[in-house]
Structure formats: C-alpha cells, structure tokens
Design a protein around this motif. Sequence first.
Motif, PDB file in Angstrom:
ATOM      1  N   GLY A 233       0.810  -1.200   0.000  1.00  0.00           N
ATOM      2  CA  GLY A 233       0.000   0.000   0.000  1.00  0.00           C
ATOM      3  C   GLY A 233       0.849   1.258   0.000  1.00  0.00           C
ATOM      4  N   ALA A 234       0.196   2.385   0.167  1.00  0.00           N
ATOM      5  CA  ALA A 234       0.884   3.676   0.156  1.00  0.00           C
ATOM      6  C   ALA A 234       0.069   4.705   0.924  1.00  0.00           C
ATOM      7  CB  ALA A 234       1.106   4.167  -1.277  1.00  0.00           C
ATOM      8  N   ALA A 235       0.755   5.710   1.411  1.00  0.00           N
ATOM      9  CA  ALA A 235       0.085   6.858   2.033  1.00  0.00           C
ATOM     10  C   ALA A 235       0.896   8.108   1.768  1.00  0.00           C
ATOM     11  CB  ALA A 235      -0.087   6.662   3.532  1.00  0.00           C
ATOM     12  N   VAL A 236       0.200   9.214   1.648  1.00  0.00           N
ATOM     13  CA  VAL A 236       0.831  10.516   1.402  1.00  0.00           C
ATOM     14  C   VAL A 236       0.286  11.534   2.385  1.00  0.00           C
ATOM     15  CG1 VAL A 236       0.985  12.465  -0.209  1.00  0.00           C
ATOM     16  CG2 VAL A 236       1.342  10.132  -1.037  1.00  0.00           C
ATOM     17  N   LEU A 237       1.186  12.340   2.937  1.00  0.00           N
ATOM     18  CA  LEU A 237       0.815  13.511   3.714  1.00  0.00           C
ATOM     19  C   LEU A 237       1.321  14.733   2.965  1.00  0.00           C
ATOM     20  CD1 LEU A 237       1.552  11.082   5.823  1.00  0.00           C
ATOM     21  CD2 LEU A 237       1.236  12.870   7.526  1.00  0.00           C
ATOM     22  N   VAL A 238       0.476  15.710   2.783  1.00  0.00           N
ATOM     23  CA  VAL A 238       0.921  16.998   2.250  1.00  0.00           C
ATOM     24  C   VAL A 238       1.302  17.860   3.442  1.00  0.00           C
ATOM     25  CG1 VAL A 238       0.289  19.088   0.999  1.00  0.00           C
ATOM     26  CG2 VAL A 238      -0.510  16.857   0.186  1.00  0.00           C
ATOM     27  N   LEU A 239       2.571  18.248   3.491  1.00  0.00           N
ATOM     28  CA  LEU A 239       3.069  19.114   4.558  1.00  0.00           C
ATOM     29  C   LEU A 239       3.331  20.508   3.988  1.00  0.00           C
ATOM     30  CD1 LEU A 239       5.684  16.822   6.367  1.00  0.00           C
ATOM     31  CD2 LEU A 239       3.215  17.007   6.773  1.00  0.00           C
ATOM     32  N   GLU A 240       3.013  21.513   4.780  1.00  0.00           N
ATOM     33  CA  GLU A 240       3.280  22.903   4.392  1.00  0.00           C
ATOM     34  C   GLU A 240       3.815  23.673   5.582  1.00  0.00           C
ATOM     35  OE1 GLU A 240       0.188  25.083   2.122  1.00  0.00           O
ATOM     36  OE2 GLU A 240      -1.011  23.246   2.295  1.00  0.00           O
ATOM     37  N   ARG A 241       4.590  24.696   5.302  1.00  0.00           N
ATOM     38  CA  ARG A 241       4.872  25.651   6.362  1.00  0.00           C
ATOM     39  C   ARG A 241       3.542  26.269   6.784  1.00  0.00           C
ATOM     40  NH1 ARG A 241       7.287  29.811   4.929  1.00  0.00           N
ATOM     41  NH2 ARG A 241       7.395  29.550   2.665  1.00  0.00           N
ATOM     42  N   ALA A 242       3.317  26.367   8.075  1.00  0.00           N
ATOM     43  CA  ALA A 242       2.004  26.790   8.572  1.00  0.00           C
ATOM     44  C   ALA A 242       1.599  28.158   8.025  1.00  0.00           C
ATOM     45  CB  ALA A 242       2.015  26.815  10.100  1.00  0.00           C
ATOM     46  N   GLU A 243       2.573  29.053   7.878  1.00  0.00           N
ATOM     47  CA  GLU A 243       2.228  30.375   7.368  1.00  0.00           C
ATOM     48  C   GLU A 243       1.795  30.317   5.906  1.00  0.00           C
ATOM     49  OE1 GLU A 243       6.872  30.438   7.564  1.00  0.00           O
ATOM     50  OE2 GLU A 243       5.177  29.451   8.593  1.00  0.00           O
ATOM     51  N   HIS A 244       2.328  29.340   5.170  1.00  0.00           N
ATOM     52  CA  HIS A 244       1.931  29.181   3.771  1.00  0.00           C
ATOM     53  C   HIS A 244       0.487  28.686   3.694  1.00  0.00           C
ATOM     54  CE1 HIS A 244       1.666  27.180  -0.199  1.00  0.00           C
ATOM     55  NE2 HIS A 244       2.511  28.118  -0.590  1.00  0.00           N
ATOM     56  N   ALA A 245       0.146  27.731   4.544  1.00  0.00           N
ATOM     57  CA  ALA A 245      -1.230  27.235   4.582  1.00  0.00           C
ATOM     58  C   ALA A 245      -2.194  28.341   4.998  1.00  0.00           C
ATOM     59  CB  ALA A 245      -1.331  26.051   5.534  1.00  0.00           C
ATOM     60  N   ALA A 246      -1.796  29.132   5.999  1.00  0.00           N
ATOM     61  CA  ALA A 246      -2.657  30.212   6.480  1.00  0.00           C
ATOM     62  C   ALA A 246      -2.882  31.261   5.400  1.00  0.00           C
ATOM     63  CB  ALA A 246      -2.043  30.848   7.724  1.00  0.00           C
ATOM     64  N   ALA A 247      -1.842  31.545   4.626  1.00  0.00           N
ATOM     65  CA  ALA A 247      -1.941  32.574   3.590  1.00  0.00           C
ATOM     66  C   ALA A 247      -2.949  32.194   2.512  1.00  0.00           C
ATOM     67  CB  ALA A 247      -0.568  32.803   2.958  1.00  0.00           C
ATOM     68  N   ARG A 248      -3.158  30.892   2.321  1.00  0.00           N
ATOM     69  CA  ARG A 248      -4.154  30.476   1.330  1.00  0.00           C
ATOM     70  C   ARG A 248      -5.464  30.041   1.999  1.00  0.00           C
ATOM     71  NH1 ARG A 248      -4.499  25.038  -0.080  1.00  0.00           N
ATOM     72  NH2 ARG A 248      -3.179  23.624   1.125  1.00  0.00           N
ATOM     73  N   GLY A 249      -5.587  30.356   3.293  1.00  0.00           N
ATOM     74  CA  GLY A 249      -6.823  30.112   4.011  1.00  0.00           C
ATOM     75  C   GLY A 249      -7.107  28.652   4.299  1.00  0.00           C
ATOM     76  N   ARG A 250      -6.059  27.851   4.415  1.00  0.00           N
ATOM     77  CA  ARG A 250      -6.237  26.414   4.645  1.00  0.00           C
ATOM     78  C   ARG A 250      -5.995  26.074   6.097  1.00  0.00           C
ATOM     79  NH1 ARG A 250      -9.008  23.123   1.298  1.00  0.00           N
ATOM     80  NH2 ARG A 250      -8.675  20.967   1.930  1.00  0.00           N
ATOM     81  N   ARG A 251      -6.991  25.476   6.742  1.00  0.00           N
ATOM     82  CA  ARG A 251      -6.831  25.049   8.125  1.00  0.00           C
ATOM     83  C   ARG A 251      -6.176  23.675   8.149  1.00  0.00           C
ATOM     84  NH1 ARG A 251      -8.548  25.993  13.226  1.00  0.00           N
ATOM     85  NH2 ARG A 251      -8.856  24.169  14.572  1.00  0.00           N
ATOM     86  N   PRO A 252      -5.091  23.486   8.891  1.00  0.00           N
ATOM     87  CA  PRO A 252      -4.406  22.185   8.933  1.00  0.00           C
ATOM     88  C   PRO A 252      -5.252  21.106   9.589  1.00  0.00           C
ATOM     89  CG  PRO A 252      -2.990  23.963   9.761  1.00  0.00           C
ATOM     90  CD  PRO A 252      -4.371  24.519   9.650  1.00  0.00           C
ATOM     91  N   ARG A 253      -5.045  19.882   9.169  1.00  0.00           N
ATOM     92  CA  ARG A 253      -5.638  18.745   9.869  1.00  0.00           C
ATOM     93  C   ARG A 253      -4.966  18.571  11.226  1.00  0.00           C
ATOM     94  NH1 ARG A 253      -8.367  14.441   7.518  1.00  0.00           N
ATOM     95  NH2 ARG A 253      -8.931  14.597   5.305  1.00  0.00           N
ATOM     96  N   ALA A 254      -3.659  18.823  11.271  1.00  0.00           N
ATOM     97  CA  ALA A 254      -2.866  18.718  12.497  1.00  0.00           C
ATOM     98  C   ALA A 254      -1.534  19.393  12.232  1.00  0.00           C
ATOM     99  CB  ALA A 254      -2.660  17.253  12.898  1.00  0.00           C
ATOM    100  N   LEU A 255      -0.745  19.525  13.274  1.00  0.00           N
ATOM    101  CA  LEU A 255       0.621  20.027  13.137  1.00  0.00           C
ATOM    102  C   LEU A 255       1.599  18.898  13.388  1.00  0.00           C
ATOM    103  CD1 LEU A 255       0.434  23.419  15.079  1.00  0.00           C
ATOM    104  CD2 LEU A 255       0.296  23.073  12.594  1.00  0.00           C
TER     105      LEU A 255
END
Length: 407
Positions: A233-255
């Motif tokens: 199987g496989a799994a993927v997590l998309v990781l972002e710098r938190a400020e980058h996610a915030a700038a595009r209005g995306r709330r993280p699933r977790a940190l």
Amino acid sequence: MTGRQIAVTGLGMVTPAGSCVDETWRRVCEGGTTEAAPHPGLVGMPVDFCASVGEFDTSAVGRRNLYRLDRFVQFMLAAAHEAVTDAGLSAAEWDGPRVGVVIGCGMGGVTTWEKQLRRLVEQGPQGVSPLMIPMVTPSSVAGEVALALGVKGPSMVVSTACASGATAIVVARDLLASGQCDIVITGGTEAANTPLTVSAFANLGTLSQRCGDPARASRPFDADRDGFVMAEGAAVLVLERAEHAAARGRRPRALLAGCGSASEAHHPTAPHPEGVGASQALKAALRNADLAAHDIDHVNAHGTSTVLNDHVEARVISRMLPHGPLVTSTKGVLGHMLGAAGAVEAALTVLAMGQSTVPPTANLQEPAPGIDLNLVSKTASRQPVRAALSNSFGFGGHNVVLAFRTT
C-alpha cells in the motif's frame, strides 16, 4: 518545535482496507480482523497469504502508464493525487520550484524484478524489458510523482527499512523548516507481496504461519501472536509551512510538532532488548515538539505482531509514558506494509486526532504477559486526542518517532 511550524493539510491512502482515506479509516476503526487472504501468486510458498490492495482508482496513473510503472509507483500516484486534492492544492497554481517530493520505500519494484528474472531464465536476454531499470529503481517513484504533479523542487526517495515512510516525513519536515520548500508531498509506498520476498521473511521467522486462518494472523501485543502479515500500500501527507497554509486560508488537519530519529547499532534485524534506540527517538521527538510525556494522549505503535518487537516496544512505551496513553496498532487490520507502514500510520494518527477516535487493535484477545499498556481493543475509543506519537522501527536499528498535535 524550534523553527517553523509544519502543517498537515492533505492525506491520501491506498491500502488493503480501502482505495482511499475514508475507506481505510472506516475499516481500521471497525477493527474486526486482518485484511489478509490466500494469494494465488504464493501457492506452494511457506506462507501463502498476505494483505493485498484490491481495485483502486488508476486515473492518476493513466492507462498508457499502467504497463510501464511497477505497482509500488502506481499506489503512490493514486495516494498523492488524493492527498493534493484533499489539501485544496493544484499543480497548475503552485510555484513548482518551491514544492518538494520525499518518498520512503524499503524494497522498490520487486514485482518487476521477479517477473523480469523469470523472463531472463525462460527467454534469454532478449526477453528482458528495456523498461526494467526505471521500473524497479526506488528513486523512480519520486520522479514519477514530480512528473505527474509538476514538482520542480527537491525530489528524493529515502530507505530505512520499515521506518522508511516515517523517515521520509522527517526529511520533508526539514526541507520546510529550512525554508527550501513551501510544500512537500511526502509518504511511503511498498508492493512486495511476491514469492521471493515472502519466502525470505518466512525463512527469517518473522511471518505469521496461520495459513489456515489469515484473517486472525496479525495479532499485535497478543499472547498468541506468531509474526507479522505481509501487506502492500501507500500513504501521502501533504506538509506545508504553517504560514503558507494560512496565507491560502487552509486550516491544517494537524501540526507535525516534532520528530526523533536514532540508530541502535545493535543487530541487523533484532531490536535492542531494552529498546535503546526507540527510547532515544521518543525522547527526541518530545523534546523537538516541546511536549512533556504527560501531554501524549495516544500512541500509534509500530506493533508488528512479532514476539521481539511487541515486547520491546511495550517496555519502551510504558517506561517513557507512564501515565498510560491510549495505544493501538493498526497493523492488526492492515498487516505490515514495510516501507509504507510509517506513512500510513502517521496519516492514521492525524485522523485519530481529527476524529477524536483511537481505532482498536484487531485480533487482540489477551495481551501477552509483561505487556502493560493501555491498549485499545474490540471497539474504538472516542475521546479527544490533543497530542499523539507514531512509532516506526526498521531492520538495521532504524528508529523514528513522529509527534503530532492539534492546531
């Protein structure tokens, strides 16, 4: 953690329990039995069953590419597509040089290796495919993800045996924390349910021998366990710098709050009896995340269902986290996906936090003597999970612990 905060903004999965995140999560939370069954390709092998991926969406792979990509790459492309979509990202909109790919894989294209070797023996050199090398090379999976998604930043594959998927997440975190990337697509993949690989693990004495009852073969922490169940199987997590996610209005699933890695330098395949490396990695993850032991509500254990690993890991958890957080091993349902396991279990840890639900350990009837953990069994435990750990250990003494917390 020191430095920048790292957000998990997307998840994708292809597992024996389902072709996407929702299907896998539902089945893991049901926690009935192992997704394992006899495999036609393993007839006559010392262990003739495994946990296999069923039908999955290959649209992200493309019909023309199915013949030239090994199964481990196909899984990753499907999971990456789901994760990027879940994160609300588009390859047409992001800044390609600021996006990276880091994938963990332990074995590479072993299905293709075995198939091409048979062709060499039966047909001679002219029967070997000219596409074999790009099909089997572990690095090909990162290249194919980058090609499919237009990623022009760092692209690599890391291999630390069964800790590979978790190690990839550590490396991805470092690319973000250093400022080299804004986004990293990371995770793990494996497709090694082959006669050669299964025979080798069976002869090593690590696989369950329950050929007559594969659905109950994976029994993490159980008194009657006898080895792990091979899975893919496989799994993927998309990781972002938190400020980058915030700038595009995306709330993280977790940190992703912190990571810890350590080598034991003890034995090629066996863990240190006192879990020295695992303890060191767990301590490092807590320190890196600026968390105290008592902050941890849940541990997604490596929990392979082998005699040695489960005892050692249980000893480490009970010693390092004496307050008794909820512990589960999702390998009871999914089997052991080798290089993909760490990524799959990290994703499931993130889901446990978001859903305030800790899945049960399938097939756990009675904990083995000496295993003193707050194990979740029979049914899922529903309660808030504010901080959690995901453990991954591999042959060669590789130990990785990931620490997650809510936003």
